[in-house]
Scaffold this active site. Sequence first.
Site, PDB file in Angstrom:
ATOM      1  N   ALA A 277     -51.798  10.359  57.410  1.00 44.94           N
ATOM      2  CA  ALA A 277     -51.393   9.027  56.967  1.00 44.94           C
ATOM      3  C   ALA A 277     -51.608   7.986  58.060  1.00 44.94           C
ATOM      4  CB  ALA A 277     -49.922   9.044  56.550  1.00 44.94           C
ATOM      5  N   ASP A 323     -82.330 -18.704  80.014  1.00 48.00           N
ATOM      6  CA  ASP A 323     -83.492 -19.051  80.815  1.00 48.00           C
ATOM      7  C   ASP A 323     -84.055 -20.369  80.295  1.00 48.00           C
ATOM      8  OD1 ASP A 323     -85.500 -18.715  82.720  1.00 48.00           O
ATOM      9  OD2 ASP A 323     -86.820 -17.724  81.292  1.00 48.00           O
TER      10      ASP A 323
END
Length: 883
Positions: A277, A323
Site C-alpha cells: 500500500a 555560447d
Amino acid sequence: MLVAPAFVETQAPPAPRALGLTEAEAQRRLLADGPNATETTADDSWARVLLRQFRSLTVAVLGGAAGFSFAFHERAEGYAILAVILVNALIGFWLEWNAQTSMAALRRLGLSVARVLRDGQIRAVPADAVVVGDVLLLEAGEVVAADAELFEAQQLQVNESALTGESMPVSKQLTPTEPDAPLAEQVNRLFKGTAVVNGTARAVVTGVGSATQLGAITHLVQQARHAATPLEVKLEALARQLIYITVGLALLFVVVGLLRGASVGGLLQTAIVLAVAAIPEGMSIVATLALANGMLRLARHHVLVKRLAAVETLGSTDIIFTDKTGTLTQNRMAVHTVWLPEGRVELAAGAPSIVPDPRLRGLGYDHLLRVAVLCNNATYSPADADAALGDPLEVALLSLAHRSQFDVDGALAVGRLAEQPFNSDTRLMATLHRHADGQGWVAVKGAAEEVLRSCTSVHTADGPQLLTPEEHTRWLQRVDELARAGLRTLALAYRIVPCAGQPDWAHELSWLGLVAFLDPPRPEVIPALESCHRAGIRVVMITGDHPATALTVARQVHLPLEEGQPVITGPELASLLLHPNGAGRRRLRHTAVFARVSPAQKLEMVRYYQQQGHVVAMTGDGVNDAPALKKADIGVAMGLRGTQVAAEAAALVLRDDSFASIVTAVEQGRIIFTNIRRFVLYLVSCNLSEILVVTAAGLAGHGAGLLPLQILFLNLLTDVFPALALGLGKGSPKVMHHPPRNPQAPIMRPGDWRLAATYATLMTLLLLASYYVGRHYGLTTLAESNNVLFYGLAGTQLLHVFNMASVGTPLRHNDVLRNGYVWLALALCTGLLLLTYLVAPLRALLGVQPLSPVVLALILAPAAATLLLAQVLSFALTKKSKH
C-alpha cells in the site's frame, strides 16, 4: 608594380612529402597508434540499461514484499508484485534504449572522409584511418581530419570557432610558431575538427585521436561527471518518505498486535499489505510516460532528448549559460555599417533587401559596391546562401551588393586583368579591371591604415577632394570607434588609371569609406530571451571571442548589462573564481557577458553556480563547450552546426539550432513538472488513504481489511491510469509568466503534504464509516465488508482525480474536467472494475462477493461524499487566501 594574379606561399617540400606515406606504412602506423578517433562515452549495453531499471529503493521494498509473500506461500501475491516490477523496468528500458540508439544514429551520420597523399596518389580514406605522417590535402569547405603542420598554403583561411569561439576565420601561413603558443597564434598548424573556408593547403599530420587539441578537450568531457537530475533525486526522496511513514505505522501495528496476542504470521502478512500500500507502484511508470510524452512533444519542435529526466530539469533551470558564436549569432559575417565621407549608415543584417537613401547613390555608395564586388574572390548566390564559399567578409560584401540591388553580374562582366592578393605584409588586396576607352579600373580593400596610406584623395559628391592629414586622422578615429563597438572593418578605395596595362596601379587611390562587419544575431533570439526574462531565467553569454564583439552582440539581443563593468574577461574570471569575495560574488551574480573564456573556465563557471544552488543549463555547439555541457544540470547542444563531441556531452540536442527551441523546452519542462506534482499529490493521497485504512482496520481487530492482491490491483489500476491522464495535461498558457521554482524544494512541499493528508483522512473516515455502518447494523458479512472497502476505495480514488485542479478552482472551471485523457482513464478503469465482478477467475482471485443494493450504496456513498466535501474544502481555502 604589377604582380601575378595568383599568390602562392610555399616552400619546396622534402621528398617524402611529395609522395606521402606508402599504404603499407600507413596500415602499420594505424595498428600501432590506433584509429584517429577521440574518446567518447561508450554506449551502455542492453543488459546494463536493463539492470539500471532495478536500482531503486522502490524496487527493493517491493522485492522484499514479494519474498515474504513466497515465504508465507502466498504465491499469487508474490508473482503479482514481481510482474509489477518487471513491467515498470521494461517500460523504462524501452524508452532509454530508444534514446541511446537515436544518438548512435546521429553519430553515424557524422562520419567523414579525408583526402591524403599515399604512394604518390591522392586517395579518400575514412577520417579515422588518418595516421601521423599522412599528407592532408585541403580546400575550402573541408574539415581538417587531424592536427597537422602546413608545408604549402595558398590564401588559406580556417574557421577555428569550434575550438576558440572566434567568429572570424584565421589566416594560415608557413611562419613557424612555438608549440605551446595559444591556439589562435599557431598560424602554421591546423587542428582536427576545424573547417577550411578559403584557399588550399597541404599539411603533414602530427597528431591523431586523443593526441589532438580536440582530444585534449574531449578528455575534459570525460572528467566532467554528471550527477542524477533533480527530478530523479526528488522522486527517490518522496518514495523514501512514504516508506518511513509506513515503517512507523507498521511498527505501531505490530506492537499493538503483539500486546493483543495476535499471531506473528498474521502480523507479518498485514505488514506485507502495508508495504504494498505504501509504494505508489504507478509513480515511476507515470513519471516515465509523462516525460516520454514531453520528449515526443519536443521532437516535434526539433529537440532531441537523450535522457527523459532532462526535460523536467530544463523546466527548473534558473540560469542558462550560452555560447555566442552559432548560438546567439548566425556564425556568418554580415555588413553592419557603411561609413561614407558624407555620413554613417547602419544596415539591418536580416533584411532581404536594402534601398539606401537615394542621395547615397551619388555620394559613392555604388562605387563602394563596385569595389566590393570586383575586389573579391568569394562565390555567393542569394538563391543558395548556405552554399557560399570563400572569406566570410567577402561573402558578406557580395550579399550586401545583392541586397542593395546592385548589378553584380554587370560589374563582373568587365573581367579581371591582374590581382594583388591579400597578405600579412601589405594587409590589402587589389584587383585591376578594364575600363572605358582602354583605361584601367583599380579596386582595393584592406586594413584602413594601409589603404589610407595609399590614398591621396577622398571620393565625394563634389568630386575628388584632397585627403588632408586631419581627414586621415578622423578616419582612423572612426576605425577605432567601430572596433570598440566590436565590429571588424575593411577600408575600400578605387582609382582609374590611364592605361589598363599600367604596372604601378595600387597607389594614389581615392578613398571611398569603411565597411564594418558583425556576426549577426539569430532573428529568433530576442523574443526567446524576452520569454526567458519573463520566466525569471537569467541568461549569461560565455564566449572565447573579443570582449567588444561579445558586448555588441549582447546589446543587439537585449541582454541585461551591468553598469560600469558589463564584461568579465578570462583573466578576471580566474581571479574571481579563485578568491570570490563579496564584491566578486556580486559581479558574478550580475554580469551577463564573459569574454575570452577558456573551455576549462566554462567548466569552472558551471561548477561554481551549481555550488551556489542554481540549476544550470549550458548551450553551445563547439568542441570548447563540451566539458561544460556535460557538467551542467542540462547540456543543450546545437545539432545542425554543432560538433559531434558537443552532441555526445549534451542531454538535449537542438536539430534546428534555434535558441527559441530552448524556450519551448523550458516551457514543456515546467508543464511536465506541474503535471508531475499534480499526479504525485493524487498518488500520495490515494496511497496514504490505503495505508490508513489498512492500519485502522488492523488496530480495530479486523485484520488487514484488504488483501495484498486487492491493494496491488488498486495501485496498478486506479492509480496508474488517472495519474497518467493528469501527467498528459497540456498545462497553463501562463506557465512562462512565473519565476522558476526553488530548485531545492521537494516535489511535495509542506503544504502539499498537509493537503494530501487531509484528502487521505477524509477518504479514510468516510470509507471506515461506511464499513462500520455495514458491520455494526448487520447489513454486510465480513466478506462483503471487505468488498465495501475494496470497491469503495476504487470509486473514491477515481472521483478524487477531479480534486486535482488548482486549489480554489470551482468544479465547473476545473481544467481536469476538460482533459479528455481523464475521461478515457475513468472509462477504462470502470470497465476493468466491472471485469473483476463479471469474470469468475478474477472474482475468485480478488475475493469479490455478489453485491446487493445495500452493499452497492455503501460503496458509492463515500466516493460521492469525498468529491463534495473536497470541493467545499477547496472553496474554503480560496476564501482564506483572498483574506
